[in-house]
Design a protein around this motif. Structure first.
Motif, short mmCIF file in Angstrom:
data_model
loop_
_atom_site.label_atom_id
_atom_site.label_comp_id
_atom_site.label_asym_id
_atom_site.label_seq_id
_atom_site.Cartn_x
_atom_site.Cartn_y
_atom_site.Cartn_z
N SER A 30 0.82 -1.21 0.00
CA SER A 30 0.00 0.00 0.00
C SER A 30 0.85 1.27 0.00
O SER A 30 0.50 2.26 -0.64
CB SER A 30 -0.96 -0.01 1.19
N THR A 31 1.99 1.25 0.70
CA THR A 31 2.86 2.44 0.71
C THR A 31 3.50 2.62 -0.67
O THR A 31 3.56 3.74 -1.20
CB THR A 31 3.94 2.32 1.81
N ASP A 84 7.50 -4.05 6.47
CA ASP A 84 6.58 -4.47 7.54
C ASP A 84 7.11 -4.06 8.91
O ASP A 84 6.34 -3.77 9.82
CB ASP A 84 6.36 -5.98 7.47
N GLY A 95 7.92 -8.57 2.99
CA GLY A 95 7.31 -9.77 2.43
C GLY A 95 5.91 -10.03 2.93
O GLY A 95 5.32 -11.07 2.61
N LYS A 121 5.64 1.19 11.91
CA LYS A 121 6.51 0.09 11.48
C LYS A 121 7.83 0.06 12.25
O LYS A 121 8.60 -0.90 12.12
CB LYS A 121 6.81 0.21 9.98
C1 5RP Z 1 5.44 -6.63 0.23
C2 5RP Z 1 6.19 -5.85 1.23
C3 5RP Z 1 5.63 -4.55 1.65
O1 5RP Z 1 6.59 -3.55 1.47
C4 5RP Z 1 5.23 -4.61 3.10
O2 5RP Z 1 4.35 -5.70 3.27
C5 5RP Z 1 4.58 -3.31 3.58
O3 5RP Z 1 3.32 -3.17 3.03
P1 5RP Z 1 2.42 -1.89 3.26
O4 5RP Z 1 3.12 -0.74 2.60
O5 5RP Z 1 1.12 -2.24 2.59
O6 5RP Z 1 2.27 -1.68 4.74
O7 5RP Z 1 7.23 -6.23 1.69
O8 5RP Z 1 6.02 -7.87 -0.02
#
Ligand code: 5RP
Length: 219
Positions: A30-31, A84, A95, A121
């Motif tokens: 999403s980011t 994450d 991941g 995070k």
């Molecule tokens: C995908 C990733 C993403 O960068 C991670 O899950 C963060 O996601 P989000 O930006 O939605 O919080 O590693 O494989």
């Protein structure tokens, strides 16, 4: 300010690292999606993008940004992606979206790896977020047993999920990762594991943390 607003702010701040006439590596999640939307506003000034997943490629194309095959690229000036979990030492768990293998290749190809996160995070020690491990399907049980016997943690099979590379994911719960570089190296040597979600050996060069009080940049 919501968490999504913070993700957007981090994504916008990463635009500063994009140079005119370059190929931009783009992460997944999403980011990263917010970053793609920002990148679209300057698409005439870049030569194209490399995608870390099929999902990202689709979003880039929808915005009219040319997607270049990773094999055609010697080096990317910048790679922008979320995470994450992140520490102030710029070690990451990635991941959650299952794109870790292509993300790790993109990070390896990049001259500058810029990670964009909201403040939720940030952690002192990695491991509250289950560590994703991409595994060759037939090695799933072997790798799960290897964790239980030798490395600790509780492996959980991510049911109903197949990576873009046709593999499966084990999410390892209950780890407290005091030495991310060491664990990443150890996991790189376990037969059947394609990629682990620790990004510590090739850590980001820049970590943009967006919070209620603004943007903080760690290097
Ligand atoms: C995908 C990733 C993403 O960068 C991670 O899950 C963060 O996601 P989000 O930006 O939605 O919080 O590693 O494989």
């Amino acid at each position: 300010m919501t968490q999504d607003d913070m993700k957007k702010a981090a994504a916008k701040a990463a635009l500063e690292y994009v140079t005119v006439g370059s190929i931009v590596g783009v992460g997944t999640g999403s980011t990263a999606n917010h970053f793609i939307d920002c990148l679209a506003t300057i698409k005439g000034r870049i030569d194209g993008a490399v995608a870390s997943s099929l999902e990202t490629a689709t979003r880039l194309k929808k915005h009219g940004i040319e997607v270049i095959d990773m094999n055609m690229v010697d080096v990317m000036a910048v790679y922008v992606d979320g995470a994450d979990e992140a520490t102030r030492y710029l070690h990451l768990i990635k991941g959650g979206g299952g794109a870790l293998t292509r993300e790790k290749i993109a990070a390896a190809l990049s001259t500058k790896f810029v990670c964009i996160v909201d403040e939720s995070k940030m952690v002192d020690v990695l491991g509250d977020f289950p560590l994703p491990v991409e595994v060759i399907p037939m090695a799933r049980s072997y790798v799960a047993r290897h964790f239980v016997k030798h490395l600790g943690g509780e492996p959980v099979y991510r049911t109903g999920f197949t990576t873009d590379n046709g593999n499966v994911i084990l999410d390892i719960y209950g780890l407290s990762i005091m030495e991310p570089v060491k664990l990443e190296t150890e996991l790189n040597h376990v037969t059947g594991i394609v990629t682990n979600g620790l990004f510590a050996r090739r850590a980001p060069d820049v970590l943009i943390v967006s919070g209620k009080n603004g943007i903080q940049t760690l290097t």
